[in-house]
Design an enzyme around this catalytic site. Structure first.
Site, short mmCIF file in Angstrom:
data_model
loop_
_atom_site.label_atom_id
_atom_site.label_comp_id
_atom_site.label_asym_id
_atom_site.label_seq_id
_atom_site.Cartn_x
_atom_site.Cartn_y
_atom_site.Cartn_z
N HIS A 263 41.18 14.36 27.56
CA HIS A 263 40.59 15.48 28.31
C HIS A 263 41.53 16.67 28.38
CE1 HIS A 263 37.40 17.25 30.43
NE2 HIS A 263 37.03 16.23 31.17
N ASP B 173 21.47 10.90 15.23
CA ASP B 173 20.94 9.91 14.29
C ASP B 173 21.93 9.80 13.14
OD1 ASP B 173 19.62 8.50 12.31
OD2 ASP B 173 17.73 9.59 12.51
#
Length: 464
Positions: free
Chosen positions: A179, A403
């Site tokens: 982060h 996908d």
């Protein structure tokens, strides 16, 4: 290199490096040093961003070929996001400072990101998606668990790791991203790029991306020192390990119709008072804020705070949407429990609306300038306020577009990072229009939340 964790068997680990031959104009010829901004450094002390998607099982190829293709397309995504193959470093500052200080930077040295191949024998898609409660095995589907972002500096760890876990009837693809290096927007842009490359080419070189390239150059205020010295004697002085209290997690799905009803109700209640339209997200978060106050059985006089992670792309000139670093700040709505419950959904939503509206360019610039003068590091730790809640992530992130070539994601889940009592993570809903809230509370409070008829009336039960 193998191993086992939480019923998940680690089959292999490898370091994946960018292949500069596929994008020679992107890769620097010599190791590049990227200095971290106040936004980056503020988050260097919290856990990694950990998100993953559950996919159906590929049918056209064998498992070994699928894994090899995923590793290859992961490397090609790193070509474009090459800083994520680097390492965080710390160096002492001796010139121009009156107190012991050091600088943390990202060295783009191409040491590589980690790619883990794992297997979860006996775990099915339904095991993960059927119950409102999230099973404990999910945390084991993520790499770099329970590590602070600053641990990458101390132990020279990768700033990005991916884990592909074979289930009985599906595949879980997860990433953990430091982060201190990037935020959720950059995280999902990398995920989207990786899936598009794999979907378009199976890992080969013949692909053209539909999304713009990431902007790797960091953005600083003109008045900000570069690099920014952190006024601590040594790196260990900034480390504060979270005290994790027992929590459980649930996934709550809200349909587009349900959210529309909440938004309509919130704006109707504030008609004639509010000067701006309350958004769908603000209405939904007000709904959970009020329900969590009830579930915790809090006294009316107690102060309650709801913190929002607010993205600053689009709020500050010169920061493009494709910016690869952090641009997240926290805003806080405060009230008493009694007011949040008694004044209604619209009033609670209006408090959140006002917090978001306050983050204009002047506000953001002022906070950044203040931070550079007096650095304040974030730490994931239980709040002293038992009425505290915080929301991260965004319903705008493209989760279900990932996908990889054999079907859209069935579900999204997160890892163990930053899982504290009161953490609420928001995602887009599957199929478009709705939203999902991942709610993390004490076991007792979460059970009461599920039994709360007013809250559950808006929830679509049975969705993945």
């Amino acid at each position: 290199m193998g191993g086992s964790t939480g019923g998940v068997e680690i089959l292999s680990r490898r370091l994946v490096r960018p292949e500069s031959s596929s994008s020679p104009d992107r890769m620097p010829s010599e190791p590049e040093v990227i200095h971290l901004t106040p936004w980056d450094l503020a988050l260097i002390t919290v856990d990694h961003i950990q998100k993953g998607i559950l996919l159906p099982k590929p049918r056209a190829e064998g498992a070994a070929q699928v894994i090899d293709n995923l590793a290859s397309s992961f490397a090609r995504a790193l070509d474009l996001f090459y800083p994520l193959a680097g390492r965080l470093t710390a160096s002492e500052v001796t010139d121009g400072v009156s107190t012991p200080s050091f600088v943390i930077s990202l060295c783009c040295n191409n040491e590589g990101a980690e790619f883990v191949h794992a297997m979860a024998p006996g775990v099915t898609v339904r095991d993960i998606t059927t119950s409102l409660y999230i099973p404990s095995v999910v945390w084991s589907l993520f790499p770099l668990n329970r590590l602070l972002s600053v641990d990458a500096v101390v132990d020279s760890l990768p700033v990005l790791a991916a884990q592909v876990t074979e289930l009985e009837d599906g595949i879980f693809i997860a990433m953990s991203l430091n982060h201190g290096v990037a935020d959720g927007t950059a995280f999902w842009r990398f995920f989207n790029t990786w899936s598009e490359i794999n979907r378009s080419s199976g890992g080969s070189e013949g692909y053209e991306l539909s999304t713009p390239l990431p902007v790797v150059d960091r953005w600083f205020l003109d008045t900000c020192p570069v690099p920014i010295p952190l006024p601590f004697g040594k790196l260990e002085d900034i480390v504060l390990r979270p005290e994790y209290t027992p929590v459980r997690e649930c996934f709550f799905h809200f349909s587009a119709e349900s959210i529309k009803k909440l938004k309509t109700k919130a704006n109707a209640e504030m008609a004639g008072t509010a000067t701006a339209t309350i958004s769908s997200l603000q209405s939904l978060l007000a709904h959970i804020w009020r329900a969590v106050c009830r579930a915790r059985q809090l006294a009316p006089h107690l102060e309650t705070a709801y913190r929002l992670a607010i993205g600053c792309r689009g709020r500050v000139k010169g920061i493009p949407q494709e910016y690869m670093g952090n641009t997240v700040m926290l805003g806080t709505a405060e009230s008493t429990v009694g007011e949040v419950l008694d004044k209604g959904l619209g009033w609670a939503a209006w408090l959140l609306n006002r917090v978001v509206a306050s983050f204009d360019e002047a506000h953001v610039m002022g906070d950044l300038a203040s931070w550079a003068r007096e650095p304040k590091l974030a730490h994931a730790r239980p709040s002293r306020n038992p009425a505290y809640a915080v929301t991260g992530s965004s319903p705008r992130f493209d989760v279900y577009g990932n996908d990889f070539g054999w079907g859209e994601p069935v579900a999204v889940r997160s890892g163990a990072g930053n899982k504290l009592d009161g953490k609420v993570t928001v995602y887009e809903g599957r199929g478009g229009g709705g939203m999902v809230l991942e709610v993390c509370l004490s076991p007792e409070a979460l059970a009461r939340l599920i039994a709360d008829e007013e809250f559950m009336e808006a929830v679509t039960v049975g969705a993945a």
